[in-house]
Design a protein around this motif. Structure first.
Motif, PDB file in Angstrom:
ATOM      1  N   LYS A  25      -8.416   0.799  12.897  1.00 16.75           N
ATOM      2  CA  LYS A  25      -9.280   0.595  11.723  1.00 16.75           C
ATOM      3  C   LYS A  25      -8.475   0.525  10.426  1.00 16.75           C
ATOM      4  O   LYS A  25      -8.892   1.025   9.391  1.00 16.75           O
ATOM      5  CB  LYS A  25     -10.335   1.704  11.642  1.00 16.75           C
ATOM      6  N   LYS A  26      -7.310  -0.113  10.533  1.00 23.37           N
ATOM      7  CA  LYS A  26      -6.423  -0.199   9.378  1.00 23.37           C
ATOM      8  C   LYS A  26      -6.215  -1.610   8.855  1.00 23.37           C
ATOM      9  O   LYS A  26      -5.919  -1.789   7.671  1.00 23.37           O
ATOM     10  CB  LYS A  26      -5.047   0.380   9.733  1.00 23.37           C
ATOM     11  N   HIS A  27      -6.343  -2.616   9.740  1.00 19.59           N
ATOM     12  CA  HIS A  27      -5.849  -3.938   9.381  1.00 19.59           C
ATOM     13  C   HIS A  27      -6.883  -5.041   9.561  1.00 19.59           C
ATOM     14  O   HIS A  27      -7.832  -4.904  10.347  1.00 19.59           O
ATOM     15  CB  HIS A  27      -4.610  -4.268  10.215  1.00 19.59           C
ATOM     16  N   GLN A  28      -6.668  -6.130   8.840  1.00 17.52           N
ATOM     17  CA  GLN A  28      -7.446  -7.346   9.022  1.00 17.52           C
ATOM     18  C   GLN A  28      -6.748  -8.223  10.045  1.00 17.52           C
ATOM     19  O   GLN A  28      -5.523  -8.348  10.024  1.00 17.52           O
ATOM     20  CB  GLN A  28      -7.573  -8.110   7.705  1.00 17.52           C
ATOM     21  N   ILE A  29      -7.524  -8.852  10.919  1.00 18.96           N
ATOM     22  CA  ILE A  29      -6.936  -9.693  11.955  1.00 18.96           C
ATOM     23  C   ILE A  29      -7.498 -11.108  11.866  1.00 18.96           C
ATOM     24  O   ILE A  29      -8.713 -11.303  11.853  1.00 18.96           O
ATOM     25  CB  ILE A  29      -7.197  -9.121  13.362  1.00 18.96           C
ATOM     26  N   LEU A  30      -6.588 -12.060  11.824  1.00 18.39           N
ATOM     27  CA  LEU A  30      -6.938 -13.480  11.872  1.00 18.39           C
ATOM     28  C   LEU A  30      -6.518 -14.020  13.225  1.00 18.39           C
ATOM     29  O   LEU A  30      -5.367 -13.840  13.641  1.00 18.39           O
ATOM     30  CB  LEU A  30      -6.219 -14.268  10.775  1.00 18.39           C
ATOM     31  N   ILE A  31      -7.422 -14.661  13.914  1.00 19.34           N
ATOM     32  CA  ILE A  31      -7.087 -15.308  15.184  1.00 19.34           C
ATOM     33  C   ILE A  31      -6.856 -16.784  14.910  1.00 19.34           C
ATOM     34  O   ILE A  31      -7.749 -17.482  14.429  1.00 19.34           O
ATOM     35  CB  ILE A  31      -8.215 -15.121  16.219  1.00 19.34           C
ATOM     36  N   LEU A  32      -5.640 -17.242  15.204  1.00 18.20           N
ATOM     37  CA  LEU A  32      -5.291 -18.650  15.028  1.00 18.20           C
ATOM     38  C   LEU A  32      -5.397 -19.350  16.374  1.00 18.20           C
ATOM     39  O   LEU A  32      -4.814 -18.895  17.359  1.00 18.20           O
ATOM     40  CB  LEU A  32      -3.864 -18.795  14.484  1.00 18.20           C
ATOM     41  N   SER A  33      -6.138 -20.446  16.422  1.00 18.11           N
ATOM     42  CA  SER A  33      -6.313 -21.152  17.690  1.00 18.11           C
ATOM     43  C   SER A  33      -6.522 -22.635  17.434  1.00 18.11           C
ATOM     44  O   SER A  33      -7.079 -23.032  16.407  1.00 18.11           O
ATOM     45  CB  SER A  33      -7.520 -20.586  18.448  1.00 18.11           C
ATOM     46  N   ARG A  34      -6.072 -23.428  18.406  1.00 18.37           N
ATOM     47  CA  ARG A  34      -6.332 -24.860  18.349  1.00 18.37           C
ATOM     48  C   ARG A  34      -7.759 -25.178  18.778  1.00 18.37           C
ATOM     49  O   ARG A  34      -8.232 -26.299  18.607  1.00 18.37           O
ATOM     50  CB  ARG A  34      -5.337 -25.609  19.241  1.00 18.37           C
ATOM     51  N   LYS A  35      -8.443 -24.179  19.344  1.00 19.69           N
ATOM     52  CA  LYS A  35      -9.791 -24.367  19.851  1.00 19.69           C
ATOM     53  C   LYS A  35     -10.838 -23.912  18.836  1.00 19.69           C
ATOM     54  O   LYS A  35     -10.547 -23.160  17.900  1.00 19.69           O
ATOM     55  CB  LYS A  35      -9.982 -23.566  21.142  1.00 19.69           C
ATOM     56  N   ASP A  36     -12.067 -24.355  19.050  1.00 26.44           N
ATOM     57  CA  ASP A  36     -13.183 -23.810  18.290  1.00 26.44           C
ATOM     58  C   ASP A  36     -13.399 -22.362  18.721  1.00 26.44           C
ATOM     59  O   ASP A  36     -12.980 -21.957  19.812  1.00 26.44           O
ATOM     60  CB  ASP A  36     -14.450 -24.624  18.538  1.00 26.44           C
ATOM     61  N   ALA A  37     -14.048 -21.585  17.884  1.00 25.04           N
ATOM     62  CA  ALA A  37     -14.312 -20.183  18.200  1.00 25.04           C
ATOM     63  C   ALA A  37     -15.049 -20.063  19.528  1.00 25.04           C
ATOM     64  O   ALA A  37     -15.925 -20.869  19.847  1.00 25.04           O
ATOM     65  CB  ALA A  37     -15.129 -19.545  17.082  1.00 25.04           C
TER      66      ALA A  37
END
Length: 316
Positions: A25-37
């Motif tokens: 519960k400390k960080h922001q996470i960005l998921i990078l993907s070539r696909k749609d969510a």
């Protein structure tokens, strides 16, 4: 709190790591993907569809990111083009730390399916040749012991993969004469927890980042299997020349069933992967060092017999 970007974040190991980081519960996470969510990705993350052929868009996506964790699958990235562009964009965006898509062995001898990882290692080494441009660590856990619970799941996200050590059917394939070769076995849960702690580590990341759950000889692993499964294993010892030719002269072969492979690719790679692993096991390519163990001395790893004993308890 820092912002962490996870490339290839819909993958199995990536999701285990994401869950461990979210649990802090400390960080922001960005998921990078070539696909749609996709459905089923951990809540509390932001999904960004990226184009690795567009450096400007990729750099923009990484603005404000402190750490990039890459889980780009090697066989889906010919020439490691996407991962190299991710490294370049990380530098341009001012990213502080980078973890390339390692998550396995210390060396790649006899394992051509890991060639992309070697290529990225060389790329990072050249990047920092004259001065440190990007801090990075090669996270190496050896073989994830969770694969030895095939066909049963032993994590939230990782789908079981067959290996030359078939605990279900009490059998094993090894290279003849390799019983004393050593292998590192680490749980995916321990690996994920170590990465979550590494994000918060205040010192400089070690270039080689061994994560060592436990170490055992191949013969010792078979003995553990026999004890846990309550009977002898049928052990077939294969010839090195046959394996180097990609020929598996055995009564069985581990099937390749993995979301990263199509059925056609799985059939093609089955012999290559089996021969590569057996030859790699023999030269201890999957035995790793313990840099992160040393840097995180308070973390208690799950032992090999402890994990396998519990995982196979009451299994037929």
């Amino acid at each position: 709190m820092v912002k962490i970007a996870v490339a290839g974040g819909s993958g199995n190991i990536a999701q285990e790591v994401i869950d461990a980081i979210l649990a802090t519960k400390k960080h922001q996470i960005l998921i990078l993907s070539r696909k749609d969510a996709v459905d089923g990705v951990s809540p509390g993350t932001t999904w960004i569809k990226v184009n690795y052929e567009d450096p400007d868009q990729l750099t923009e996506a990484l603005q404000g990111v402190d750490t990039v964790l890459s889980f780009i699958v090697a066989h889906s990235d010919p020439g490691s083009v996407a991962q190299k562009k991710l490294i370049d964009a990380s530098v341009k965006a001012g990213v502080r730390r980078f973890a390339p898509s390692e998550w396995a062995s210390s060396t790649f001898e006899h394992m051509p399916f890991y060639a992309g990882k070697a290529d990225v290692r060389e790329y990072l080494e050249k990047l920092n040749k004259d001065k440190k441009v990007l801090e990075y660590s090669l996270f190496q856990p050896g073989l994830l012991i969770n694969y030895l619970t095939y066909p049963y799941k032993s994590t939230n996200h990782i789908k079981p993969i067959a290996t030359p050590f078939d605990f279900e059917n009490r059998r094993a394939l090894i290279l003849e004469g390799s019983e004393t070769s050593r292998i590192t076995l680490t749980t995916a849960q321990d690996l994920a927890n170590v990465v979550a702690r590494a994000v918060d580590y205040e010192g400089e990341w070690p270039l080689v980042g061994g994560v060592k759950g436990g170490e055992v000889t191949l013969g010792g692993l078979i003995a553990i299997g026999e004890q846990i499964r309550g009977g002898p294993f049928k052990v077939e010892r294969l010839n090195a020349d046959d394996l180097k030719a990609g020929v598996i002269k055995a009564s069985w072969k581990p099937p390749v069933v993995h979301p990263a492979f199509t059925p056609e690719q799985a059939d093609t790679f089955a012999s290559t992967i089996t021969s590569g692993l057996l030859l790699g096991f023999a030269v201890e390519a999957l035995n790793v060092s313990d840099e992160w163990n040393e840097l995180l001395p308070d973390y208690k790893f799950t032992g090999i017999e402890e994990f396998l004993g519990e995982a196979w308890r009451n299994k037929p």
